[in-house]
Design a protein around this motif. Structure first.
Motif, PDB file in Angstrom:
ATOM      1  N   VAL A  21      24.563  40.371   2.728  1.00  0.00           N
ATOM      2  CA  VAL A  21      25.478  40.016   1.452  1.00  0.00           C
ATOM      3  C   VAL A  21      24.673  39.919   0.117  1.00  0.00           C
ATOM      4  O   VAL A  21      23.640  39.307   0.167  1.00  0.00           O
ATOM      5  CB  VAL A  21      26.277  38.636   1.849  1.00  0.00           C
ATOM      6  CG1 VAL A  21      27.225  38.538   0.368  1.00  0.00           C
ATOM      7  CG2 VAL A  21      27.224  38.933   3.052  1.00  0.00           C
ATOM      8  N   VAL A  22      25.155  40.809  -0.725  1.00  0.00           N
ATOM      9  CA  VAL A  22      24.281  40.978  -1.982  1.00  0.00           C
ATOM     10  C   VAL A  22      25.090  40.323  -3.356  1.00  0.00           C
ATOM     11  O   VAL A  22      24.457  40.216  -4.480  1.00  0.00           O
ATOM     12  CB  VAL A  22      23.685  42.031  -2.295  1.00  0.00           C
ATOM     13  CG1 VAL A  22      22.944  42.567  -1.125  1.00  0.00           C
ATOM     14  CG2 VAL A  22      24.926  43.228  -2.539  1.00  0.00           C
ATOM     15  N   GLY A  23      26.444  40.265  -3.130  1.00  0.00           N
ATOM     16  CA  GLY A  23      27.067  39.958  -4.284  1.00  0.00           C
ATOM     17  C   GLY A  23      28.715  39.903  -3.955  1.00  0.00           C
ATOM     18  O   GLY A  23      29.064  39.914  -2.749  1.00  0.00           O
ATOM     19  N   ALA A  24      29.332  40.118  -5.027  1.00  0.00           N
ATOM     20  CA  ALA A  24      30.770  40.000  -4.799  1.00  0.00           C
ATOM     21  C   ALA A  24      31.585  40.684  -6.298  1.00  0.00           C
ATOM     22  O   ALA A  24      30.903  40.944  -7.296  1.00  0.00           O
ATOM     23  CB  ALA A  24      31.278  38.575  -5.062  1.00  0.00           C
ATOM     24  N   MET A  25      32.817  41.261  -6.074  1.00  0.00           N
ATOM     25  CA  MET A  25      33.193  41.751  -7.022  1.00  0.00           C
ATOM     26  C   MET A  25      34.318  40.766  -7.878  1.00  0.00           C
ATOM     27  O   MET A  25      34.685  39.784  -7.176  1.00  0.00           O
ATOM     28  CB  MET A  25      34.407  42.983  -6.324  1.00  0.00           C
ATOM     29  CG  MET A  25      33.688  44.004  -5.690  1.00  0.00           C
ATOM     30  SD  MET A  25      32.443  45.019  -6.614  1.00  0.00           S
ATOM     31  CE  MET A  25      33.569  45.746  -7.982  1.00  0.00           C
ATOM     32  N   GLN A  26      34.448  40.833  -9.037  1.00  0.00           N
ATOM     33  CA  GLN A  26      35.102  40.081  -9.881  1.00  0.00           C
ATOM     34  C   GLN A  26      35.830  40.632 -10.927  1.00  0.00           C
ATOM     35  O   GLN A  26      35.507  41.830 -11.445  1.00  0.00           O
ATOM     36  CB  GLN A  26      34.095  38.982 -10.438  1.00  0.00           C
ATOM     37  CG  GLN A  26      33.137  39.495 -11.360  1.00  0.00           C
ATOM     38  CD  GLN A  26      32.105  38.368 -11.509  1.00  0.00           C
ATOM     39  OE1 GLN A  26      31.657  37.509 -10.687  1.00  0.00           O
ATOM     40  NE2 GLN A  26      31.435  38.397 -12.728  1.00  0.00           N
ATOM     41  N   SER A  29      37.000  50.874 -10.047  1.00  0.00           N
ATOM     42  CA  SER A  29      37.908  49.846  -9.663  1.00  0.00           C
ATOM     43  C   SER A  29      38.596  49.013 -10.818  1.00  0.00           C
ATOM     44  O   SER A  29      39.478  48.161 -10.382  1.00  0.00           O
ATOM     45  CB  SER A  29      37.245  48.979  -8.521  1.00  0.00           C
ATOM     46  OG  SER A  29      36.793  49.687  -7.383  1.00  0.00           O
ATOM     47  N   GLY A  30      37.934  49.119 -12.117  1.00  0.00           N
ATOM     48  CA  GLY A  30      38.352  48.463 -12.979  1.00  0.00           C
ATOM     49  C   GLY A  30      37.869  46.953 -13.049  1.00  0.00           C
ATOM     50  O   GLY A  30      38.823  46.046 -13.388  1.00  0.00           O
ATOM     51  N   LEU A  31      36.835  46.659 -12.573  1.00  0.00           N
ATOM     52  CA  LEU A  31      36.285  45.501 -12.010  1.00  0.00           C
ATOM     53  C   LEU A  31      35.077  45.224 -12.730  1.00  0.00           C
ATOM     54  O   LEU A  31      34.245  46.206 -13.196  1.00  0.00           O
ATOM     55  CB  LEU A  31      36.457  45.048 -10.567  1.00  0.00           C
ATOM     56  CG  LEU A  31      37.799  45.201  -9.893  1.00  0.00           C
ATOM     57  CD1 LEU A  31      37.553  44.952  -8.505  1.00  0.00           C
ATOM     58  CD2 LEU A  31      38.585  44.118 -10.445  1.00  0.00           C
ATOM     59  N   SER A  32      34.252  43.983 -12.399  1.00  0.00           N
ATOM     60  CA  SER A  32      33.001  43.720 -12.589  1.00  0.00           C
ATOM     61  C   SER A  32      32.313  43.347 -11.280  1.00  0.00           C
ATOM     62  O   SER A  32      33.187  43.122 -10.295  1.00  0.00           O
ATOM     63  CB  SER A  32      32.951  42.900 -13.605  1.00  0.00           C
ATOM     64  OG  SER A  32      33.038  43.354 -15.073  1.00  0.00           O
ATOM     65  N   ALA A  33      31.264  43.004 -11.484  1.00  0.00           N
ATOM     66  CA  ALA A  33      30.456  42.706 -10.090  1.00  0.00           C
ATOM     67  C   ALA A  33      29.300  41.799 -10.234  1.00  0.00           C
ATOM     68  O   ALA A  33      28.841  41.506 -11.461  1.00  0.00           O
ATOM     69  CB  ALA A  33      29.784  43.842  -9.320  1.00  0.00           C
ATOM     70  N   ARG A  34      29.041  40.801  -9.570  1.00  0.00           N
ATOM     71  CA  ARG A  34      27.913  39.793  -9.407  1.00  0.00           C
ATOM     72  C   ARG A  34      27.009  40.212  -8.640  1.00  0.00           C
ATOM     73  O   ARG A  34      27.258  40.575  -7.184  1.00  0.00           O
ATOM     74  CB  ARG A  34      28.161  38.513  -9.248  1.00  0.00           C
ATOM     75  CG  ARG A  34      27.307  37.330  -9.210  1.00  0.00           C
ATOM     76  CD  ARG A  34      27.776  35.950  -9.067  1.00  0.00           C
ATOM     77  NE  ARG A  34      28.621  35.984  -7.954  1.00  0.00           N
ATOM     78  CZ  ARG A  34      28.103  36.019  -6.604  1.00  0.00           C
ATOM     79  NH1 ARG A  34      26.795  36.172  -6.403  1.00  0.00           N
ATOM     80  NH2 ARG A  34      29.131  36.016  -5.581  1.00  0.00           N
TER      81      ARG A  34
END
Length: 358
Positions: free
Chosen positions: A340-345, A250-255
């Motif tokens: 819910v375990v985190g989010a995309m950023q 996705s070209g993203l990072s995650a938390r």
């Protein structure tokens, strides 16, 4: 016991014939990427909607405007000693890839490799019975397959399914700001390690079996929710590894909020005692450089984040507006641990995809 002496079918322990078990026997992610990088690129017709480009769960081939074929295969060596349970777990795990793409299974083919000189026919038959039971639960036939004589027991399925082309849920379509939901708790790998060491009790085994034989067919309903952007299932590379695949695609990072990740309680106890699979260490060696790990976080948390899951839960990346519907879909399908375990950023400037753990 010699190579030509079958074991007693009443006392057989399938794991004694395998060097690893379940999705923990996958090739390590770093080595796999190196191998695949050397593989020549084959023909890519326009009908191939999903191929090898983002390490997704299954291939997708458009048949017409209303239907696309979902094709996948998965097999492994025994994660448990009971032949019937082994068959059930392997079949559940194989069908999960179809559900992770939003597809509905239509049929399967059995993949069977067995040390014929060591295992009696009734034991091999019980493995197949276990797989067939899961396919009946999924509402599909096992319509054929292939078998070979090998040194270690191997069982799995080729899974075929259908999905509307517009409802395909890839692992590469997550969006910045998406919420991450995990459908099953982590810890199956740790429990399998405890089983091999002879310290997993009946309660722990039952819990392990409950999670590994729960079909992820909630993926069909999730794919019909407009706010669900990406899905994958968490298997041999652990939550961290499969989430990083989502990030890269996705070209993203995650938390990830470590305190919110659902965990199997007994697996936590074993992990705190130092129990882990060899695959967990191999996973971390392969992708640990892409993970920002909080100072002072206990080692057992990292063990569980990298723990190879066999027939693990779906990982969903969805908009905040769709979160309630996603959680409701999981709850209605019996996934009580979904959380819910985190989010995309967005990626930081000059940085590639990373997983930030807090």
């Amino acid at each position: 016991m010699t190579a030509s002496t079958p074991v007693d079918s009443k006392t057989i322990q399938l794991t004694q014939f395998a060097h690893g078990g379940g999705c923990g026997c996958k090739i390590a992610p770093g080595l796999l990427r190196e191998i695949l990088a050397r593989a020549p690129q084959g023909l890519v017709p326009p009908e191939l909607l999903v191929g090898t480009e983002t390490a997704d769960d299954a291939a997708i081939y458009r048949l017409n405007d209303q239907q696309a074929l979902v094709a996948t295969t998965d097999f492994f060596t025994p994660i448990v000693d009971d032949p019937y349970d082994f068959g059930r777990i392997a079949a559940t795990n194989a069908l999960s890839d179809i559900y992770a793409m939003g597809g509905t299974p239509i049929m399967a083919l059995a993949l069977v490799g067995m040390p014929i000189a060591k295992l009696p026919p009734e034991v091999i038959g019980r493995v197949l019975e276990g797989g067939a039971a899961v396919c009946r639960e999924a509402g599909i036939p096992i319509a054929g397959g292939h078998s070979i004589d090998v040194l270690e027991p191997i069982y799995g399925l080729v899974g075929l399914g259908l999905v509307h082309p517009e409802r395909v849920r890839r692992n590469a379509d997550a969006e910045a700001g998406d919420v991450l939901v995990l459908g099953k708790p982590l810890g199956v790998g740790v429990l399998s390690a405890a089983l091999k060491k002879g310290v997993l009790g009946a309660e722990g085994y039952a819990e392990m079996l409950r999670h590994t034989t729960q079909l992820n067919r909630v993926g069909i309903a999730l794919a019909q929710l407009g706010g669900v952007h990406a899905m994958t299932d968490v298997t041999g590379f652990g939550l961290a590894g499969h989430l990083l695949e989502v990030c890269r695609g996705s070209g993203l990072s995650a938390r990830v909020d470590l305190a919110q990740v659902p965990l199997i309680a007994s697996a936590v106890e074993f992990a705190q005692q130092g129990m882990a699979t060899g695959a967990s260490a191999r996973n971390w060696a392969a992708y640990g450089g892409e993970v920002l790990w909080p100072a002072g976080a206990p080692a057992w948390q990292r063990t569980l984040l990298t723990d190879p899951q066999t027939s693990g839960g779906l990982l969903v990346s969805c908009s905040a507006d769709a979160l309630d519907a996603v959680l409701q879909a999981f709850r209605s399908a019996g996934f009580d641990s979904a959380a819910v375990v985190g989010a995309m950023q967005a990626q930081e400037a000059g940085q590639g995809s990373r997983l930030v753990c807090t």
